[in-house]
Design a protein around this motif. Structure first.
Motif, mmCIF file in Angstrom:
data_model
loop_
_atom_site.group_PDB
_atom_site.id
_atom_site.type_symbol
_atom_site.label_atom_id
_atom_site.label_comp_id
_atom_site.label_asym_id
_atom_site.label_seq_id
_atom_site.Cartn_x
_atom_site.Cartn_y
_atom_site.Cartn_z
ATOM 1 N N LYS A 1 0.523 -1.017 -0.304
ATOM 2 C CA LYS A 1 -0.087 0.064 0.065
ATOM 3 C C LYS A 1 0.769 0.864 -0.219
ATOM 4 O O LYS A 1 0.414 2.462 -0.662
ATOM 5 N N THR A 2 1.748 1.049 0.339
ATOM 6 C CA THR A 2 2.531 2.145 1.233
ATOM 7 C C THR A 2 3.843 2.866 -0.236
ATOM 8 O O THR A 2 3.452 4.044 -0.636
ATOM 9 N N THR A 3 4.022 1.726 -0.221
ATOM 10 C CA THR A 3 5.110 1.556 -1.722
ATOM 11 C C THR A 3 3.997 1.489 -3.408
ATOM 12 O O THR A 3 4.320 2.954 -3.409
ATOM 13 N N LEU B 1 -2.009 10.328 3.276
ATOM 14 C CA LEU B 1 -1.629 9.625 4.473
ATOM 15 C C LEU B 1 -1.949 8.393 4.674
ATOM 16 O O LEU B 1 -2.783 7.903 3.987
ATOM 17 N N ASP B 2 -1.687 8.161 4.867
ATOM 18 C CA ASP B 2 -0.956 7.232 5.507
ATOM 19 C C ASP B 2 -1.520 6.265 6.888
ATOM 20 O O ASP B 2 -1.437 7.134 7.981
ATOM 21 N N GLU B 3 -1.466 4.925 7.069
ATOM 22 C CA GLU B 3 -2.311 4.552 7.978
ATOM 23 C C GLU B 3 -3.475 5.859 8.324
ATOM 24 O O GLU B 3 -3.455 5.971 9.876
ATOM 25 N N ALA C 1 4.732 -9.071 1.255
ATOM 26 C CA ALA C 1 5.697 -8.909 0.481
ATOM 27 C C ALA C 1 7.144 -8.573 2.008
ATOM 28 O O ALA C 1 7.701 -8.935 1.525
ATOM 29 N N ARG C 2 6.491 -7.258 2.625
ATOM 30 C CA ARG C 2 7.722 -7.510 3.317
ATOM 31 C C ARG C 2 8.186 -8.257 4.173
ATOM 32 O O ARG C 2 8.864 -8.546 4.785
ATOM 33 N N GLN C 3 7.181 -9.138 4.348
ATOM 34 C CA GLN C 3 7.555 -10.529 5.558
ATOM 35 C C GLN C 3 8.794 -11.348 4.373
ATOM 36 O O GLN C 3 9.677 -11.638 5.201
HETATM 37 MG MG LIG Z 1 2.443 0.748 4.839
#
Ligand SMILES: [Mg+2]
Ligand SMILES: Nc1ncnc2c1ncn2[C@@H]1O[C@H](COP(=O)(O)OP(=O)(O)OP(=O)(O)O)[C@@H](O)[C@H]1O
Length: 418
Positions: free
Chosen positions: A74-76, A153-155, A262-264
């Motif tokens: 999402k952030t990326t 506006l993340d999170e 994907a982070r994991q």
């Molecule tokens: Mg994020």
């Protein structure tokens, strides 16, 4: 001086020690990759929602809402889109600035608008401004520069939870009160799920639920592509085999053993590289992946407990030991075939003076070990001669586990366990 030269040697040897990494930093969570494999459709969707900013700049305040579970990009996606879109707009003579706010840190309206101002380089008086005044100042400055801002506006879940309906309403509807203003502030909102939308009143919720882009967990195949791309950036050639990437993808893919995070997956890859470096192995192996996986996976500790707490029967332990030994004999294969395991199981039984159980019973043990989460078992796919069950073990490094299992077997035998 000898002392000096010793410290020098230590530092030198660490600095010049060979590493599997070419750029470990490119696996860090804050690194923004150039490409986002398997998020092309979502990028396109965002581009459609924000197209108006270049075709009719200032006509409307644009907005999109990205929703999806942990680690799905999402952030990326929001950042990659915002920066690339700003560059495209720039080429067309439209100034677009990117503001990136994490609402976990900025949970109030005041914190959000002042953070906007500071990222845009707009000085504010030290105190005394209301959020509305800050907003007006930001708007005036953008007007002066004839610029636009895409505000991420993340999170955003945290903002809703802390600040409630009125604050949300202010952010997304404030232009209603300034009919003559050009619309210069635009938003990409990011949330884990839509549950927090129920916390705001219906009218505001209605405004929020616009232009929603839903991201799902990545599949094994998608994570394999992502890992391949990121590994090429991060590792020296020839240090990470395909089998390693495939195995990590299977452990983390939503249609494999994971949640599609994907982070994991990237974290496991980076840690596996660290283990390879620590051992001076020069190459990342399946066992390094197991070690890394055990480190990031909270269930891993439980499995060692299961073994030491006596939750497994003697023959389950003997079978587990057989599985561990077969897996250890394989360098580049994360799975053992049922036939190999049964053969090794008979050898292990002989070693410990036990009569091996029959095939059907062994199969039951396998099922039970799988249900308990100790092992992974799956039918072999096509491409293997004859169908068989493949058995893997990702919850712990094999060396440590083998020791624990042998101890547990000896304890049971000594204690005359049933
Ligand atoms: Mg994020
Ligand atoms: N399609 C992709 N291609 C390459 N890398 C990706 C892709 N998707 C995610 N990543 C990488 O995976 C990691 C997690 O992504 P990101 O932080 O964007 O997830 P998120 O959905 O914002 O997670 P969270 O819910 O925890 O905030 C990052 O390192 C990111 O670079």
């Amino acid at each position: 001086m000898p002392g000096e030269s010793r410290t020098w040697d230590i530092i030198e040897s660490v600095i010049s020690r060979p590493s599997v990494f070419k750029s470990r930093q490119s696996l860090e969570p804050d690194y923004l990759p150039d490409r986002l494999p398997h998020r092309e459709k979502e990028l396109e969707q965002l581009a459609m929602y924000f197209r108006g900013l270049v075709t009719e700049p200032g006509a409307v305040s644009l907005r999109a809402l990205i929703v999806g579970p942990i680690g799905v990009g999402k952030t990326t996606l929001a950042r990659r889109f915002a920066y690339d879109f700003a560059a495209s707009a720039q080429k067309r003579g439209i100034k677009v600035k990117v503001v990136d706010i994490n609402c976990h840190a900025a949970r109030t309206l005041y914190a959000v608008v002042t953070s906007m101002a500071s990222q845009l380089g707009i000085p504010l008086p030290r105190r005394g401004y209301s959020p509305r005044e800050v907003f007006e100042t930001v708007h005036d400055e953008l007007e002066q520069q004839d610029a636009h801002a895409i505000v991420i506006l993340d999170e955003f879940d945290y903002f809703i939870e802390t600040s409630g309906s009125d604050a949300v309403y202010f952010l997304i509807r404030v232009y209603d009160e300034y009919p003559h203003y050009k619309r210069r502030i635009h938003y990409i909102l990011i949330m884990r799920d839509l549950s927090h939308v129920n916390m705001v009143n219906q009218a505001t919720a209605g405004y929020l639920m616009k232009n929603i882009i839903t991201l799902r967990g990545y599949t094994v195949a998608q994570l394999y592509d992502i890992l391949s791309y990121r590994a090429e950036l991060a590792f020296n050639p020839g240090t990470v085999g395909d089998e390693v990437l495939k195995y990590i993808a299977e452990l983390t893919g939503i249609d494999g053993q994971g949640e599609g995070n994907a982070r994991q997956a990237l974290q496991i890859l980076a840690l596996a590289g660290d283990f390879a470096d620590k051992e001076g192995a020069g190459r990342v192996t399946i066992e390094h992946v197991r070690k890394a996986h055990a480190l990031v996976n909270p269930h891993a500790i439980r499995i060692q407990d299961l073994i030491t707490e006596g939750a497994l029967t003697l023959h389950q332990l003997l079978l587990l030991l057989a599985i561990i030994r077969v897996l250890k004999s394989k360098e580049t294969e994360p799975y053992a075939r049922m036939g190999e395991v049964e053969q090794e199981y008979r050898a292990v039984c002989e070693e410990f003076g036990e009569r091996p159980r029959g095939h059907t019973q062994v199969y039951e043990y396998i099922r039970d070990l799988k249900v308990k989460g100790v092992i992974d078992a799956k039918p072999s796919g096509k491409g293997m001669r004859g169908r068989t069950t493949l058995i893997g073990l990702s919850a712990a490094p094999l060396d440590i586990l083998e020791e624990k299992v042998v101890e547990a077997i000896k304890r049971l035998k000594a204690g005359g366990y049933p």
